[in-house]
Design a protein around this motif. Structure first.
Motif, PDB file in Angstrom:
ATOM      1  N   THR A   1      42.477  32.967  31.507  1.00  0.00           N
ATOM      2  CA  THR A   1      43.928  33.164  31.514  1.00  0.00           C
ATOM      3  C   THR A   1      44.669  31.836  31.528  1.00  0.00           C
ATOM      4  O   THR A   1      45.857  31.781  31.225  1.00  0.00           O
ATOM      5  N   GLY A   2      43.968  30.755  31.918  1.00  0.00           N
ATOM      6  CA  GLY A   2      44.615  29.458  32.078  1.00  0.00           C
ATOM      7  C   GLY A   2      45.185  29.239  33.460  1.00  0.00           C
ATOM      8  O   GLY A   2      45.580  28.123  33.792  1.00  0.00           O
ATOM      9  N   ASN A   3      45.212  30.285  34.273  1.00  0.00           N
ATOM     10  CA  ASN A   3      45.683  30.181  35.657  1.00  0.00           C
ATOM     11  C   ASN A   3      44.456  30.045  36.549  1.00  0.00           C
ATOM     12  O   ASN A   3      43.615  30.947  36.590  1.00  0.00           O
ATOM     13  N   TYR A   4      44.345  28.931  37.272  1.00  0.00           N
ATOM     14  CA  TYR A   4      43.123  28.667  38.039  1.00  0.00           C
ATOM     15  C   TYR A   4      42.878  29.706  39.120  1.00  0.00           C
ATOM     16  O   TYR A   4      41.741  30.154  39.315  1.00  0.00           O
ATOM     17  N   ALA A   5      43.926  30.121  39.843  1.00  0.00           N
ATOM     18  CA  ALA A   5      43.748  31.108  40.910  1.00  0.00           C
ATOM     19  C   ALA A   5      43.154  32.398  40.347  1.00  0.00           C
ATOM     20  O   ALA A   5      42.220  32.974  40.915  1.00  0.00           O
ATOM     21  N   THR A   6      43.686  32.871  39.221  1.00  0.00           N
ATOM     22  CA  THR A   6      43.209  34.108  38.600  1.00  0.00           C
ATOM     23  C   THR A   6      41.793  33.956  38.068  1.00  0.00           C
ATOM     24  O   THR A   6      40.916  34.790  38.325  1.00  0.00           O
ATOM     25  N   ASP A   7      41.551  32.877  37.324  1.00  0.00           N
ATOM     26  CA  ASP A   7      40.240  32.691  36.690  1.00  0.00           C
ATOM     27  C   ASP A   7      39.143  32.473  37.723  1.00  0.00           C
ATOM     28  O   ASP A   7      38.043  33.034  37.611  1.00  0.00           O
ATOM     29  N   SER A   8      39.414  31.662  38.735  1.00  0.00           N
ATOM     30  CA  SER A   8      38.374  31.369  39.727  1.00  0.00           C
ATOM     31  C   SER A   8      38.076  32.594  40.580  1.00  0.00           C
ATOM     32  O   SER A   8      36.920  32.856  40.924  1.00  0.00           O
ATOM     33  N   ALA A   9      39.100  33.392  40.919  1.00  0.00           N
ATOM     34  CA  ALA A   9      38.872  34.614  41.692  1.00  0.00           C
ATOM     35  C   ALA A   9      38.034  35.602  40.906  1.00  0.00           C
ATOM     36  O   ALA A   9      37.152  36.278  41.451  1.00  0.00           O
ATOM     37  N   ALA A  10      38.271  35.694  39.599  1.00  0.00           N
ATOM     38  CA  ALA A  10      37.493  36.607  38.758  1.00  0.00           C
ATOM     39  C   ALA A  10      36.036  36.144  38.656  1.00  0.00           C
ATOM     40  O   ALA A  10      35.104  36.969  38.702  1.00  0.00           O
ATOM     41  N   LEU A  11      35.819  34.839  38.539  1.00  0.00           N
ATOM     42  CA  LEU A  11      34.450  34.319  38.503  1.00  0.00           C
ATOM     43  C   LEU A  11      33.726  34.594  39.810  1.00  0.00           C
ATOM     44  O   LEU A  11      32.569  35.036  39.815  1.00  0.00           O
ATOM     45  N   VAL A  12      34.389  34.357  40.934  1.00  0.00           N
ATOM     46  CA  VAL A  12      33.774  34.597  42.247  1.00  0.00           C
ATOM     47  C   VAL A  12      33.406  36.068  42.401  1.00  0.00           C
ATOM     48  O   VAL A  12      32.301  36.410  42.839  1.00  0.00           O
ATOM     49  N   ALA A  13      34.318  36.969  42.032  1.00  0.00           N
ATOM     50  CA  ALA A  13      34.047  38.406  42.160  1.00  0.00           C
ATOM     51  C   ALA A  13      32.871  38.820  41.274  1.00  0.00           C
ATOM     52  O   ALA A  13      32.012  39.615  41.691  1.00  0.00           O
ATOM     53  N   TRP A  14      32.809  38.294  40.069  1.00  0.00           N
ATOM     54  CA  TRP A  14      31.703  38.608  39.156  1.00  0.00           C
ATOM     55  C   TRP A  14      30.374  38.114  39.714  1.00  0.00           C
ATOM     56  O   TRP A  14      29.366  38.824  39.683  1.00  0.00           O
ATOM     57  N   MET A  15      30.355  36.897  40.249  1.00  0.00           N
ATOM     58  CA  MET A  15      29.133  36.341  40.824  1.00  0.00           C
ATOM     59  C   MET A  15      28.664  37.146  42.028  1.00  0.00           C
ATOM     60  O   MET A  15      27.461  37.385  42.206  1.00  0.00           O
ATOM     61  N   ILE A  16      29.585  37.577  42.882  1.00  0.00           N
ATOM     62  CA  ILE A  16      29.204  38.378  44.047  1.00  0.00           C
ATOM     63  C   ILE A  16      28.623  39.717  43.592  1.00  0.00           C
ATOM     64  O   ILE A  16      27.637  40.204  44.156  1.00  0.00           O
ATOM     65  N   GLY A  17      29.208  40.310  42.542  1.00  0.00           N
ATOM     66  CA  GLY A  17      28.660  41.537  41.996  1.00  0.00           C
ATOM     67  C   GLY A  17      27.241  41.349  41.482  1.00  0.00           C
ATOM     68  O   GLY A  17      26.365  42.200  41.693  1.00  0.00           O
ATOM     69  N   LEU A  18      26.983  40.235  40.806  1.00  0.00           N
ATOM     70  CA  LEU A  18      25.621  39.939  40.346  1.00  0.00           C
ATOM     71  C   LEU A  18      24.662  39.798  41.524  1.00  0.00           C
ATOM     72  O   LEU A  18      23.538  40.319  41.484  1.00  0.00           O
ATOM     73  N   ALA A  19      25.088  39.095  42.558  1.00  0.00           N
ATOM     74  CA  ALA A  19      24.214  38.887  43.719  1.00  0.00           C
ATOM     75  C   ALA A  19      23.904  40.202  44.416  1.00  0.00           C
ATOM     76  O   ALA A  19      22.780  40.421  44.886  1.00  0.00           O
ATOM     77  N   ASP A  20      24.891  41.100  44.490  1.00  0.00           N
ATOM     78  CA  ASP A  20      24.653  42.403  45.098  1.00  0.00           C
ATOM     79  C   ASP A  20      23.630  43.211  44.303  1.00  0.00           C
ATOM     80  O   ASP A  20      22.864  43.992  44.873  1.00  0.00           O
ATOM     81  N   ARG A  21      23.610  43.009  42.985  1.00  0.00           N
ATOM     82  CA  ARG A  21      22.674  43.769  42.143  1.00  0.00           C
ATOM     83  C   ARG A  21      21.304  43.111  42.036  1.00  0.00           C
ATOM     84  O   ARG A  21      20.287  43.801  41.951  1.00  0.00           O
ATOM     85  N   HIS A  22      21.279  41.784  42.009  1.00  0.00           N
ATOM     86  CA  HIS A  22      20.029  41.084  41.694  1.00  0.00           C
ATOM     87  C   HIS A  22      19.426  40.323  42.875  1.00  0.00           C
ATOM     88  O   HIS A  22      18.340  39.762  42.749  1.00  0.00           O
ATOM     89  N   GLY A  23      20.104  40.330  44.001  1.00  0.00           N
ATOM     90  CA  GLY A  23      19.539  39.744  45.209  1.00  0.00           C
ATOM     91  C   GLY A  23      19.867  38.280  45.393  1.00  0.00           C
ATOM     92  O   GLY A  23      19.793  37.485  44.466  1.00  0.00           O
ATOM     93  N   ARG A  24      20.230  37.910  46.616  1.00  0.00           N
ATOM     94  CA  ARG A  24      20.522  36.522  46.946  1.00  0.00           C
ATOM     95  C   ARG A  24      19.237  35.760  47.214  1.00  0.00           C
ATOM     96  O   ARG A  24      18.257  36.333  47.682  1.00  0.00           O
ATOM     97  N   ARG A  25      19.282  34.469  46.958  1.00  0.00           N
ATOM     98  CA  ARG A  25      18.065  33.655  47.074  1.00  0.00           C
ATOM     99  C   ARG A  25      18.434  32.235  47.462  1.00  0.00           C
ATOM    100  O   ARG A  25      19.432  31.688  46.980  1.00  0.00           O
ATOM    101  N   HIS A  26      17.651  31.628  48.323  1.00  0.00           N
ATOM    102  CA  HIS A  26      17.855  30.213  48.674  1.00  0.00           C
ATOM    103  C   HIS A  26      17.636  29.346  47.434  1.00  0.00           C
ATOM    104  O   HIS A  26      16.706  29.560  46.666  1.00  0.00           O
TER     105      HIS A  26
END
Length: 274
Positions: free
Chosen positions: A178-203
């Motif tokens: 979107t070009g707006n850092y707050a919007t883009d970074s929040a969307a990336l964080v939410a997507w990454m957390i969704g991936l971790a919930d599905r594929h498992g967190r790892r050190h």
């Protein structure tokens, strides 16, 4: 009557002209003019992002909190100035586009590693099931793939998730642009957390101590599971769908680790973006 100056237009034009001159002298390292960035605030100032809320916004420039990814202060064009981008100050550690994303992910149990190659600088994370994600940003000119330019020069964020060991080798390639850092970074964080919930967190072996400590604090506070290297050698990890969820609500997130044929279930709480 004297025409009223448009200070925002002036600093944007100065920055664009400096960038063009820099590109025009790309082959001449010793004679290349410096690029300019727009600054505001107290003392030497911080890089600010041009993010007007309307066509006639009197305060279109935003100073971000580098730890949280939240825009704290707004400025008029008259309060801004341009400054050369020099080698010694090109990377402003507290203001890089990666900083607040790393911190928010670590607080959700995801401690990323930084790495670089000929294409630029990136962040990387390997999940418990051995799928992997990389993410990075481009600057406002779309010319630099990097996690090191400041938030004030944010253009977009992009990522690549790929399943490496299980057919059909699925992948996702989202853009947050979107070009707006707050919007883009929040969307990336939410997507990454969704991936971790599905594929498992790892050190991650090469994550910073600060991020690792934050991820371990998440594990202790939530009862979540972060796999170690030994766990990943011993188990194979699979996401659990709602029908196979053990003794709980279908809305809960679970990860199943199989050793031989016996499943061991680990609850994966839904993360928050902070």
């Amino acid at each position: 009557m004297t025409k009223r100056r448009n200070y925002t237009r002036e600093v944007i034009a100065q920055r664009a002209a400096a960038y063009q001159a820099y590109r025009d002298h790309q082959g001449d390292e010793h004679d290349r003019p410096p690029m300019l960035r727009v600054m505001a605030g107290v003392g030497p100032g911080l890089p600010v992002a041009y993010e007007p809320r309307s066509k006639s916004d009197p305060l279109p420039w935003v100073e971000y909190n580098g730890d949280t990814g939240i825009g704290n202060w707004r400025y008029s064009g008259r309060q801004c100035w341009t400054a050369p981008v020099e080698k010694h100050n090109e990377i402003i550690a507290q203001q890089t586009i990666a900083r607040s994303v790393y911190r928010r992910l670590a607080a959700a149990g995801i401690a990323c590693e930084g790495w670089g190659d000929s294409a630029g600088t990136h962040a990387r994370y390997t999940f418990a099931d051995n799928s992997e994600v990389t993410w990075s940003g481009t600057d406002l000119y779309g010319a630099e793939v990097s996690n090191h330019h400041p938030i004030g020069e944010h253009g977009s964020l992009g990522a690549h998730w790929m399943q490496q060991e299980q057919h059909p080798y699925l992948e996702e390639l989202p853009d947050f642009a979107t070009g707006n850092y707050a919007t883009d970074s929040a969307a990336l964080v939410a997507w990454m957390i969704g991936l971790a919930d599905r594929h498992g967190r790892r050190h991650q072996e090469h994550a910073t101590k600060e991020d690792t400590d934050a991820a371990l604090a998440w594990q202790q506070a939530t009862g979540g599971f972060i796999a170690t290297a030994a766990d990943c050698l011993r188990y194979r990890f699979y996401p659990v769908d709602g029908r196979a969820t053990p003794a709980g609500s279908p809305g809960e997130n679970w990860l199943a680790a199989y050793e031989v044929a016996t499943p061991v279930f680990f609850q994966q709480p839904t993360g928050t973006t902070h």
